[in-house]
Design a protein around this motif. Sequence first.
Motif, PDB file in Angstrom:
ATOM      1  N   ALA A 266      14.490   7.007   6.417  1.00 45.97           N
ATOM      2  CA  ALA A 266      14.747   5.607   6.759  1.00 45.97           C
ATOM      3  C   ALA A 266      13.477   4.782   6.911  1.00 45.97           C
ATOM      4  O   ALA A 266      13.514   3.566   6.731  1.00 45.97           O
ATOM      5  CB  ALA A 266      15.556   5.538   8.064  1.00 45.97           C
ATOM      6  N   LEU A 267      12.357   5.426   7.230  1.00 47.11           N
ATOM      7  CA  LEU A 267      11.120   4.673   7.487  1.00 47.11           C
ATOM      8  C   LEU A 267       9.948   5.195   6.675  1.00 47.11           C
ATOM      9  O   LEU A 267       9.292   4.428   5.968  1.00 47.11           O
ATOM     10  CB  LEU A 267      10.787   4.728   8.983  1.00 47.11           C
ATOM     11  N   PHE A 268       9.691   6.483   6.743  1.00 47.22           N
ATOM     12  CA  PHE A 268       8.486   7.009   6.109  1.00 47.22           C
ATOM     13  C   PHE A 268       8.547   6.943   4.585  1.00 47.22           C
ATOM     14  O   PHE A 268       7.566   6.556   3.934  1.00 47.22           O
ATOM     15  CB  PHE A 268       8.234   8.446   6.560  1.00 47.22           C
ATOM     16  N   ALA A 269       9.654   7.303   3.993  1.00 49.77           N
ATOM     17  CA  ALA A 269       9.743   7.316   2.527  1.00 49.77           C
ATOM     18  C   ALA A 269       9.522   5.940   1.918  1.00 49.77           C
ATOM     19  O   ALA A 269       8.746   5.799   0.962  1.00 49.77           O
ATOM     20  CB  ALA A 269      11.075   7.905   2.079  1.00 49.77           C
ATOM     21  N   PRO A 270      10.181   4.876   2.398  1.00 51.57           N
ATOM     22  CA  PRO A 270       9.927   3.563   1.799  1.00 51.57           C
ATOM     23  C   PRO A 270       8.456   3.138   1.876  1.00 51.57           C
ATOM     24  O   PRO A 270       7.958   2.467   0.974  1.00 51.57           O
ATOM     25  CB  PRO A 270      10.804   2.621   2.633  1.00 51.57           C
ATOM     26  N   LEU A 271       7.750   3.552   2.939  1.00 51.79           N
ATOM     27  CA  LEU A 271       6.363   3.141   3.131  1.00 51.79           C
ATOM     28  C   LEU A 271       5.374   4.081   2.444  1.00 51.79           C
ATOM     29  O   LEU A 271       4.168   3.837   2.465  1.00 51.79           O
ATOM     30  CB  LEU A 271       6.026   3.062   4.620  1.00 51.79           C
ATOM     31  N   GLY A 272       5.885   5.148   1.839  1.00 57.99           N
ATOM     32  CA  GLY A 272       5.002   6.098   1.175  1.00 57.99           C
ATOM     33  C   GLY A 272       4.277   7.017   2.143  1.00 57.99           C
ATOM     34  O   GLY A 272       3.216   7.551   1.822  1.00 57.99           O
ATOM     35  N   ILE A 273       4.862   7.239   3.332  1.00 59.62           N
ATOM     36  CA  ILE A 273       4.284   8.164   4.310  1.00 59.62           C
ATOM     37  C   ILE A 273       4.872   9.544   4.031  1.00 59.62           C
ATOM     38  O   ILE A 273       6.067   9.757   4.198  1.00 59.62           O
ATOM     39  CB  ILE A 273       4.597   7.708   5.749  1.00 59.62           C
TER      40      ILE A 273
ATOM     41  N   PRO B  71       0.804  -1.226   0.000  1.00 62.18           N
ATOM     42  CA  PRO B  71       0.000   0.000   0.000  1.00 62.18           C
ATOM     43  C   PRO B  71       0.837   1.275   0.000  1.00 62.18           C
ATOM     44  O   PRO B  71       0.445   2.274   0.612  1.00 62.18           O
ATOM     45  CB  PRO B  71      -0.798  -0.141   1.299  1.00 62.18           C
ATOM     46  N   THR B  72       1.978   1.261  -0.685  1.00 66.73           N
ATOM     47  CA  THR B  72       2.872   2.416  -0.671  1.00 66.73           C
ATOM     48  C   THR B  72       2.152   3.671  -1.130  1.00 66.73           C
ATOM     49  O   THR B  72       2.263   4.734  -0.518  1.00 66.73           O
ATOM     50  CB  THR B  72       4.095   2.149  -1.562  1.00 66.73           C
ATOM     51  N   SER B  73       1.415   3.568  -2.201  1.00 66.41           N
ATOM     52  CA  SER B  73       0.699   4.733  -2.726  1.00 66.41           C
ATOM     53  C   SER B  73      -0.761   4.747  -2.319  1.00 66.41           C
ATOM     54  O   SER B  73      -1.519   5.629  -2.740  1.00 66.41           O
ATOM     55  CB  SER B  73       0.805   4.771  -4.255  1.00 66.41           C
ATOM     56  N   GLY B  74      -1.167   3.797  -1.509  1.00 64.44           N
ATOM     57  CA  GLY B  74      -2.554   3.746  -1.038  1.00 64.44           C
ATOM     58  C   GLY B  74      -3.019   2.311  -0.881  1.00 64.44           C
ATOM     59  O   GLY B  74      -2.530   1.408  -1.569  1.00 64.44           O
ATOM     60  N   TRP B  75      -3.962   2.108   0.014  1.00 64.96           N
ATOM     61  CA  TRP B  75      -4.463   0.760   0.287  1.00 64.96           C
ATOM     62  C   TRP B  75      -5.455   0.314  -0.779  1.00 64.96           C
ATOM     63  O   TRP B  75      -6.353   1.072  -1.158  1.00 64.96           O
ATOM     64  CB  TRP B  75      -5.154   0.726   1.648  1.00 64.96           C
ATOM     65  N   SER B  76      -5.295  -0.902  -1.258  1.00 67.61           N
ATOM     66  CA  SER B  76      -6.315  -1.502  -2.114  1.00 67.61           C
ATOM     67  C   SER B  76      -7.565  -1.717  -1.279  1.00 67.61           C
ATOM     68  O   SER B  76      -7.490  -2.044  -0.093  1.00 67.61           O
ATOM     69  CB  SER B  76      -5.834  -2.840  -2.676  1.00 67.61           C
ATOM     70  N   ARG B  77      -8.726  -1.549  -1.900  1.00 67.45           N
ATOM     71  CA  ARG B  77      -9.987  -1.648  -1.174  1.00 67.45           C
ATOM     72  C   ARG B  77     -10.581  -3.038  -1.312  1.00 67.45           C
ATOM     73  O   ARG B  77     -10.468  -3.688  -2.349  1.00 67.45           O
ATOM     74  CB  ARG B  77     -10.977  -0.623  -1.701  1.00 67.45           C
ATOM     75  N   GLY B  78     -11.210  -3.457  -0.240  1.00 64.51           N
ATOM     76  CA  GLY B  78     -11.937  -4.716  -0.241  1.00 64.51           C
ATOM     77  C   GLY B  78     -13.151  -4.571   0.656  1.00 64.51           C
ATOM     78  O   GLY B  78     -13.516  -3.461   1.057  1.00 64.51           O
ATOM     79  N   THR B  79     -13.764  -5.670   0.986  1.00 66.74           N
ATOM     80  CA  THR B  79     -14.892  -5.666   1.915  1.00 66.74           C
ATOM     81  C   THR B  79     -14.624  -6.727   2.968  1.00 66.74           C
ATOM     82  O   THR B  79     -13.832  -7.656   2.730  1.00 66.74           O
ATOM     83  CB  THR B  79     -16.209  -5.988   1.192  1.00 66.74           C
ATOM     84  N   PRO B  80     -15.263  -6.639   4.126  1.00 64.04           N
ATOM     85  CA  PRO B  80     -15.037  -7.682   5.131  1.00 64.04           C
ATOM     86  C   PRO B  80     -15.292  -9.078   4.600  1.00 64.04           C
ATOM     87  O   PRO B  80     -14.477  -9.998   4.787  1.00 64.04           O
ATOM     88  CB  PRO B  80     -16.009  -7.294   6.250  1.00 64.04           C
ATOM     89  N   ASP B  81     -16.421  -9.269   3.896  1.00 60.63           N
ATOM     90  CA  ASP B  81     -16.745 -10.621   3.440  1.00 60.63           C
ATOM     91  C   ASP B  81     -15.788 -11.113   2.362  1.00 60.63           C
ATOM     92  O   ASP B  81     -15.502 -12.313   2.268  1.00 60.63           O
ATOM     93  CB  ASP B  81     -18.199 -10.717   2.962  1.00 60.63           C
ATOM     94  N   SER B  82     -15.228 -10.200   1.562  1.00 62.59           N
ATOM     95  CA  SER B  82     -14.273 -10.629   0.530  1.00 62.59           C
ATOM     96  C   SER B  82     -12.995 -11.168   1.148  1.00 62.59           C
ATOM     97  O   SER B  82     -12.248 -11.886   0.500  1.00 62.59           O
ATOM     98  CB  SER B  82     -13.948  -9.468  -0.414  1.00 62.59           C
TER      99      SER B  82
ATOM    100  N   ALA C  92      -4.332   7.810   9.723  1.00 60.81           N
ATOM    101  CA  ALA C  92      -4.645   6.430  10.096  1.00 60.81           C
ATOM    102  C   ALA C  92      -4.117   5.450   9.055  1.00 60.81           C
ATOM    103  O   ALA C  92      -3.602   4.374   9.397  1.00 60.81           O
ATOM    104  CB  ALA C  92      -6.150   6.263  10.275  1.00 60.81           C
ATOM    105  N   GLU C  93      -4.232   5.806   7.777  1.00 58.07           N
ATOM    106  CA  GLU C  93      -3.736   4.930   6.714  1.00 58.07           C
ATOM    107  C   GLU C  93      -2.239   4.690   6.857  1.00 58.07           C
ATOM    108  O   GLU C  93      -1.742   3.607   6.518  1.00 58.07           O
ATOM    109  CB  GLU C  93      -4.016   5.557   5.343  1.00 58.07           C
ATOM    110  N   ASP C  94      -1.532   5.699   7.318  1.00 56.46           N
ATOM    111  CA  ASP C  94      -0.077   5.576   7.425  1.00 56.46           C
ATOM    112  C   ASP C  94       0.344   4.835   8.684  1.00 56.46           C
ATOM    113  O   ASP C  94       1.332   4.084   8.661  1.00 56.46           O
ATOM    114  CB  ASP C  94       0.558   6.965   7.370  1.00 56.46           C
ATOM    115  N   LEU C  95      -0.384   5.014   9.770  1.00 55.50           N
ATOM    116  CA  LEU C  95      -0.077   4.208  10.954  1.00 55.50           C
ATOM    117  C   LEU C  95      -0.317   2.733  10.650  1.00 55.50           C
ATOM    118  O   LEU C  95       0.451   1.867  11.091  1.00 55.50           O
ATOM    119  CB  LEU C  95      -0.924   4.647  12.150  1.00 55.50           C
TER     120      LEU C  95
END
Length: 412
Positions: A277-284, A48-59, A307-310
């Motif tokens: 060292a941490l934020f850039a690799p994770l896309g924060i 999810p470097t550039s953003g989280w893929s979306r799903g649903t609980p049941d999926s 919240a997405e970044d935490l």
Amino acid sequence: MRPQSAAPPAPPGRRARALAAVVWAGLAVLAATAPGGAIGQDQATPWPTSGWSRGTPDSQGLDPARFAALDQEIRGGKYGYVDRVLVTRRGRLVFDARYTQDYRAISRDRTGPLGCGEGCADPDWLGDYNYYQPDRHPYYRGREVHTLQSVTKTVTATVIGAALVRGDLKSLDEPFLPFLRDRDLTNIDARLRKATVRNLLTMKSGIAWQEQGRPLDDSNTTLMMVRSKDWIAFTLAQPVESTPGTTWNFNSGASQLLSGVVRGATGRFIDEYARDALFAPLGIRTWYWKKTPAGFPDTEGGLYLRAEDLAKIGYLYLRDGMWDGQRVLPEGFVRDATSPHTAGVFPGWDYGYQWWMTTRGRTRIWTGRGFGGQTLLVIPSLDVVAVAYAWNIFDEQAQDLTGSLLDAIIQR
């Protein structure tokens, strides 16, 4: 800072009073797991470097009805002032709810040891540590970044891991005092000269500290630290009561010493170092980190993140410190960080490297949590990361959210 409490979560009203004891720092709480529980990566791992893929609980094999019920309870006020709840499973965002709170109205005419709210004659009183000031808490000046309070400790430990993998810190077993080379250490207790970086991470520094369950007065060492001009100097001036590495004692000052360790090891303040060292690799790409009066970032409770970044921090631990082919944390660090370096610090709770661990049934959980209801949950066996943000500091009675969130996730 972060009002603090290391005990298992209490109802917000009671927590706000008891935690006011530690009010100026940030809470830490909750967690569960055991060594070696992290999930590795494979070719199908979503990043999810550039953003989280979306799903649903049941999926992703979760019961949507449970999340719908939890959402209704939150909106009904059962859990107080909740701002955001986010759940990911298998690298996909399956539940994401925002809750709008009018903190200007909520904080109006509130004044006390935590600060003063809307309508305050001097809104800059206490600066970034005015917990009632809606321009600074829980979101920072209208931005998406939310106060983490003591979850900052967990992120700080993660930056320490990143410094290891980059070679800027050679070992956690190095004595920490040599990193504070700008300090006069002439009168330091000889026992503290043997204390290591690992001792700071595991709350076994040996430094005397009165934080847990203390009222907001001069018996609370954390409050006294926050009132001081130099938090590192204040912490080093406290007596040593035990041999480092032998006795667990929750100590936000020890967490603040890590700010000095990173500065000494890398030549940079931790907010600058974390960026690369941490934020850039994770896309924060967006955050705010409070500074102490002496200019050091507040590593015991001063970080704000989306919240997405935490959730990305939790996902990094699920993936054993790897991120899209890059090793961000050393091999074995996740196992060590989430191992019980002290078992049973409270009934059912163990402590690692600024992480709390517990179990629900046979399910292991790792947790960071901060004052007011900030929670990061990592459940390795389910490949789940969850984040909850709230601001339950106003002493109204409300049920703690964490147990109900776990009920929605861990579906037997």
